[in-house]
Write an enzyme that holds these catalytic residues in place. Structure first.
Site, mmCIF file in Angstrom:
data_model
loop_
_atom_site.group_PDB
_atom_site.id
_atom_site.type_symbol
_atom_site.label_atom_id
_atom_site.label_comp_id
_atom_site.label_asym_id
_atom_site.label_seq_id
_atom_site.Cartn_x
_atom_site.Cartn_y
_atom_site.Cartn_z
ATOM 1 N N LYS A 55 1.206 -0.926 -0.149
ATOM 2 C CA LYS A 55 -0.216 0.342 0.027
ATOM 3 C C LYS A 55 0.831 1.263 0.085
ATOM 4 O O LYS A 55 0.822 1.977 -0.894
ATOM 5 C CB LYS A 55 -1.067 0.303 1.247
ATOM 6 N N GLN A 99 -5.423 -1.272 9.427
ATOM 7 C CA GLN A 99 -5.148 -2.778 9.191
ATOM 8 C C GLN A 99 -5.767 -3.884 9.999
ATOM 9 O O GLN A 99 -5.103 -3.490 11.324
ATOM 10 C CB GLN A 99 -3.947 -3.161 8.848
ATOM 11 N N ASP A 122 -11.783 2.774 4.337
ATOM 12 C CA ASP A 122 -11.740 1.186 3.921
ATOM 13 C C ASP A 122 -13.323 1.302 3.941
ATOM 14 O O ASP A 122 -13.616 0.306 3.890
ATOM 15 C CB ASP A 122 -11.252 0.678 5.075
#
Ligand code: NDP
Length: 295
Positions: A55, A99, A122
């Protein structure tokens, strides 16, 4: 013999990232902000470390700013929430991802709900979940969004298609089902308690596999000509003693029956990060009251 069209998510995501890079550059030319993405990693889970590294690399390649926060596995929930609050308050950070999974002593829910909704790239915050289900503007989860892009690129208009989604998680199955519904599909969500799963799958014009069980979906579960999107990522032992990644679909069997299918790796996986970058660009523009530069 493979007769299905291969849906090349790797190539699609590569073009998407180049396109995002051009849009970020045009924002800078207009003296606009540089989109910034913060990735918070707690602990040392090897798979999560690889994801976060990828990422960060792809964020930088797209011309965006990348902020990494690597925290010890024993960090308290209170201290983690303080890190999120600090990123919420930082005007150079437009997108925040924490995460998952988090260590057991930390509540995923508490962390997700602390992220500023406008920075929730997200798309897991309850406000963004609600926006998706009610059709309001929000931030859409990345993997489901990537699946829809591949589907629309392969099939065009999805109106009237029968879609079966196997898996009902909050991060994949449910949001994909919402997006398919919004695209006028007739949607069925299957899960571990579904009866006659093979028979149900055989009704699908569009079959989405998001289960997390290696090669569970067999060739004779698939309607001839169907489009199969395999979200699963499973590591299995290979004959040569090494390990390899496979999806939730038995690719070799399915590719002889389906009309089109995503491979694993190289299908849905690369789309997730590309959509994350695009969500960060969108979030940055919205936070600054700017139009999102055209795709
Ligand atoms: P979860 O474990 O959260 O959910 C799995 C779902 O599959 C559950 O709804 C479960 O049902 C259902 N399920 C489990 N076993 C069966 C079965 N035998 N028959 C029918 N349904 C079953 O997984 P995620 O949704 O987080 O992830 C799914 C897969 O997608 C994983 O392989 C993951 O690695 C991958 N993934 C890939 C991403 C990418 O970028 N390509 C991103 C995110 C995930 P129930 O609810 O009844 O327990």
């Amino acid at each position: 013999m493979t007769t299905a069209k291969l849906i090349d998510g790797k190539a699609f995501a590569g073009q998407m990232r180049e396109n995002i890079g051009r849009r970020v550059a045009s924002l800078k030319e207009e003296h606009g902000p540089v989109p910034g993405l913060a990735a918070v990693l707690v602990g040392e889970d090897p798979a999560s470390q690889v994801y976060v590294r990828n990422k960060e690399k792809q964020t930088a390649e797209a011309g965006m700013a990348s902020v990494g926060r690597k925290l010890q596995a024993d960090i308290s929930q209170e201290d983690l929430l303080a890190v999120v609050a600090e990123l919420n308050a930082d005007p150079s950070v437009h997108g925040i991802l924490v995460q998952l999974p988090l260590p057991d002593h930390i509540s995923d829910k508490a962390v997700i709900e602390t992220i500023n909704v406008a920075k929730d790239v997200d798309g897991f915050h309850p406000v963004n979940v609600g926006a998706l289900s009610s059709g309001d503007e929000g931030l859409v989860p990345c993997t489901p969004r990537g699946c829809m892009m591949l589907l629309k690129d392969t099939l065009g208009d999805l109106t009237g298609k029968n879609a079966v989604v196997v898996g009902r998680s909050n991060i994949v199955g449910k949001p994909i089902a919402q997006l398919l519904l919004a695209a006028n599909c007739t949607v069925t969500i299957a899960h571990s308690r579904t009866q006659d799963l093979p028979g149900l799958c055989r009704t699908a014009d569009i079959l989405i596999a998001a289960v997390g069980r290696a090669q569970m979906i067999k060739g004779d579960w698939i309607k001839p000509g169907a489009t199969v999107i395999d979200v699963g990522i499973n590591r299995i032992d290979a004959d040569d003693g090494k390990s390899r990644l496979v999806g939730d679909v038995d690719f070799n069997e399915a590719a002889q029956v389906a009309g089109a299918i995503t491979p694993v790796p190289g299908g849905v996986g690369p789309m997730t990060i590309a959509c994350l970058l695009e969500n960060t660009l969108i979030a940055c523009c919205r936070q600054n009251g700017l139009e999102v530069p055209g795709a």
